[in-house]
Design an enzyme around this catalytic site. Structure first.
Site, PDB file in Angstrom:
ATOM      1  N   HIS A  63       0.851  -1.191   0.000  1.00  0.00           N
ATOM      2  CA  HIS A  63       0.000   0.000   0.000  1.00  0.00           C
ATOM      3  C   HIS A  63       0.885   1.239   0.000  1.00  0.00           C
ATOM      4  O   HIS A  63       2.116   1.138   0.102  1.00  0.00           O
ATOM      5  CB  HIS A  63      -0.970  -0.007   1.176  1.00  0.00           C
ATOM      6  CG  HIS A  63      -0.327   0.063   2.529  1.00  0.00           C
ATOM      7  ND1 HIS A  63       0.463  -0.933   3.042  1.00  0.00           N
ATOM      8  CD2 HIS A  63      -0.355   1.038   3.497  1.00  0.00           C
ATOM      9  CE1 HIS A  63       0.883  -0.600   4.253  1.00  0.00           C
ATOM     10  NE2 HIS A  63       0.408   0.603   4.542  1.00  0.00           N
ATOM     11  N   HIS A  65       1.198   3.951   2.008  1.00  0.00           N
ATOM     12  CA  HIS A  65       1.637   4.704   3.183  1.00  0.00           C
ATOM     13  C   HIS A  65       3.162   4.826   3.159  1.00  0.00           C
ATOM     14  O   HIS A  65       3.873   3.918   2.718  1.00  0.00           O
ATOM     15  CB  HIS A  65       1.172   4.030   4.468  1.00  0.00           C
ATOM     16  CG  HIS A  65      -0.241   4.391   4.836  1.00  0.00           C
ATOM     17  ND1 HIS A  65      -1.016   3.637   5.684  1.00  0.00           N
ATOM     18  CD2 HIS A  65      -1.018   5.455   4.470  1.00  0.00           C
ATOM     19  CE1 HIS A  65      -2.208   4.199   5.826  1.00  0.00           C
ATOM     20  NE2 HIS A  65      -2.227   5.305   5.092  1.00  0.00           N
ATOM     21  N   ASP A  67       5.665   4.646   5.185  1.00  0.00           N
ATOM     22  CA  ASP A  67       6.600   3.692   5.785  1.00  0.00           C
ATOM     23  C   ASP A  67       6.742   2.422   4.958  1.00  0.00           C
ATOM     24  O   ASP A  67       7.517   1.533   5.318  1.00  0.00           O
ATOM     25  CB  ASP A  67       6.195   3.362   7.228  1.00  0.00           C
ATOM     26  CG  ASP A  67       4.797   2.784   7.361  1.00  0.00           C
ATOM     27  OD1 ASP A  67       3.901   3.221   6.613  1.00  0.00           O
ATOM     28  OD2 ASP A  67       4.590   1.907   8.223  1.00  0.00           O
ATOM     29  N   HIS A  68       6.022   2.371   3.832  1.00  0.00           N
ATOM     30  CA  HIS A  68       6.130   1.218   2.939  1.00  0.00           C
ATOM     31  C   HIS A  68       6.649   1.591   1.553  1.00  0.00           C
ATOM     32  O   HIS A  68       6.967   0.686   0.764  1.00  0.00           O
ATOM     33  CB  HIS A  68       4.776   0.518   2.816  1.00  0.00           C
ATOM     34  CG  HIS A  68       4.302  -0.096   4.102  1.00  0.00           C
ATOM     35  ND1 HIS A  68       4.360  -1.446   4.353  1.00  0.00           N
ATOM     36  CD2 HIS A  68       3.783   0.462   5.218  1.00  0.00           C
ATOM     37  CE1 HIS A  68       3.886  -1.693   5.571  1.00  0.00           C
ATOM     38  NE2 HIS A  68       3.535  -0.549   6.118  1.00  0.00           N
ATOM     39  N   HIS A 140      -7.698  -1.588   5.527  1.00  0.00           N
ATOM     40  CA  HIS A 140      -6.788  -0.527   5.933  1.00  0.00           C
ATOM     41  C   HIS A 140      -7.369   0.800   5.426  1.00  0.00           C
ATOM     42  O   HIS A 140      -8.181   0.795   4.493  1.00  0.00           O
ATOM     43  CB  HIS A 140      -5.396  -0.787   5.355  1.00  0.00           C
ATOM     44  CG  HIS A 140      -4.286  -0.100   6.085  1.00  0.00           C
ATOM     45  ND1 HIS A 140      -4.076  -0.250   7.436  1.00  0.00           N
ATOM     46  CD2 HIS A 140      -3.308   0.743   5.651  1.00  0.00           C
ATOM     47  CE1 HIS A 140      -3.019   0.451   7.799  1.00  0.00           C
ATOM     48  NE2 HIS A 140      -2.538   1.081   6.730  1.00  0.00           N
ATOM     49  N   ASP A 211      -0.487  -4.006   5.859  1.00  0.00           N
ATOM     50  CA  ASP A 211      -1.162  -3.558   7.072  1.00  0.00           C
ATOM     51  C   ASP A 211      -2.648  -3.882   6.971  1.00  0.00           C
ATOM     52  O   ASP A 211      -3.279  -3.637   5.937  1.00  0.00           O
ATOM     53  CB  ASP A 211      -0.983  -2.051   7.256  1.00  0.00           C
ATOM     54  CG  ASP A 211       0.465  -1.665   7.515  1.00  0.00           C
ATOM     55  OD1 ASP A 211       1.330  -2.559   7.505  1.00  0.00           O
ATOM     56  OD2 ASP A 211       0.718  -0.462   7.715  1.00  0.00           O
ATOM     57  N   HIS A 269       6.111  -5.501  11.975  1.00  0.00           N
ATOM     58  CA  HIS A 269       5.411  -4.205  11.962  1.00  0.00           C
ATOM     59  C   HIS A 269       4.976  -3.813  13.377  1.00  0.00           C
ATOM     60  O   HIS A 269       3.818  -3.551  13.660  1.00  0.00           O
ATOM     61  CB  HIS A 269       4.198  -4.275  11.022  1.00  0.00           C
ATOM     62  CG  HIS A 269       3.687  -2.929  10.588  1.00  0.00           C
ATOM     63  ND1 HIS A 269       2.656  -2.295  11.240  1.00  0.00           N
ATOM     64  CD2 HIS A 269       4.041  -2.118   9.568  1.00  0.00           C
ATOM     65  CE1 HIS A 269       2.395  -1.133  10.641  1.00  0.00           C
ATOM     66  NE2 HIS A 269       3.235  -1.001   9.616  1.00  0.00           N
TER      67      HIS A 269
END
Length: 304
Positions: A63, A65, A67-68, A140, A211, A269
């Protein structure tokens, strides 16, 4: 096959953990690696391993976001600056193309290699002679997927002693029989390769979740896999907070692993609020439900 965790922290990096990235090494005598997510600092983490950006042929993003994905533009540019011209394919939700192309455009960057960007939907997204990858939608705040990687079953072992006893010499004929072909010998005898093969070797299967809060899709994604990688962002007592933000607790991850009949669960995570002892507590919560659980840490390698 192996999985190596380059980042195991949720949201932000901390002193002992970087943000999400996992290397999948098929160990099939091919110089190709796969990367799942690419948080900020991923290529820096690679400097502490045997991996380098030029070895990756596929990148799967769960996805969008930060942090990914915030490490992705830098990794692509470094790969290009190193003069690597091997093609690379990036898979991810709608928007991944815009993110990559805009980052390269605004920074005056480009790739010297063939870069294919595939925006995915639910279902099969890749299949070749060895692997099949299927994407499953998760729960999510933004569009998010988990990936099920299935290795095709391999033919069983060839009964060479039996063939030799029948006067068949090792060589090209063995290779054809190994493929299950019909082979005519010089004396007119016809052999069916399938009659000389043992039981097929079951291919390995793994599930890598992005996530997610609890979702019915999780059971189909993880059913019967050898290894399941799942987030455990928060402890069981913080279930309402975790689920409200599209995340899972340790207990919810373990409960899914048990229901899906997986071989092993690897949790990752973790919220940056947890130090080593905190992560150990999350692991213990999981093991009370599903004993075959490991807690990932940066640079941990798990054999599949």
């Amino acid at each position: 096959m192996e999985l190596t965790f380059l980042g195991t922290s949720a949201g932000v990096p901390c002193k002992t953990r970087n943000v999400s990235a996992i290397v999948f090494n098929p160990m099939n005598n091919q110089p190709h690696l796969w990367l799942f997510d690419c948080g900020e600092g991923t290529q820096h983490q690679m400097l502490n391993t045997v991996f380098n950006p030029g070895k990756f042929s596929k990148i799967f993003i769960t996805h969008l976001h930060g942090d990914h994905i915030f490490g992705l533009p830098g990794l692509l540019c470094s790969r290009s600056m190193a003069g690597n011209d091997a093609p690379l394919t990036v898979y991810g939700p709608k928007g991944i193309r815009q993110f990559i192309e805009m980052a390269l455009q605004l920074s005056g960057s480009w790739t010297a290699f063939s870069l294919e960007i595939i925006e995915i939907n639910e279902g099969e997204i890749f299949c070749d002679d060895e692997f099949r990858v299927t994407a499953f939608p998760l729960t999510h705040p933004v569009e998010c997927y988990g990936y099920r990687i299935e290795q095709h079953d391999k033919p069983g072992a060839l009964d060479a002693p039996r063939l030799i006893a029948q006067g068949v010499r090792p060589g090209p004929i063995f290779q054809r029989l190994k493929r299950g072909e019909m082979v005519s010998l010089e004396n007119g005898v016809v052999l069916n390769g399938k009659d000389y093969l043992g039981a097929p070797q079951k291919g390995k299967r793994l599930a890598i979740f992005g996530d997610t809060g609890p979702t019915p899709a999780g059971l189909a994604l993880a059913s019967g896999v050898d290894v399941m990688v799942h987030e455990a962002t928060l402890e069981a007592s913080m279930e309402e907070k975790a689920n409200g933000r599209g995340h899972s607790t340790s207990v919810q991850a373990a409960t899914l692993a048990k229901a899906a009949g997986v071989g092993r669960l690897v949790i990752t995570h973790f919220s940056s609020r947890y130090d080593r002892s905190g992560c150990e507590a999350l692991l213990n919560e999981c093991r009370n439900i599903f004993p075959a659980t490991l807690a990932a840490e940066d640079f941990l390698t798990v054999k599949i």
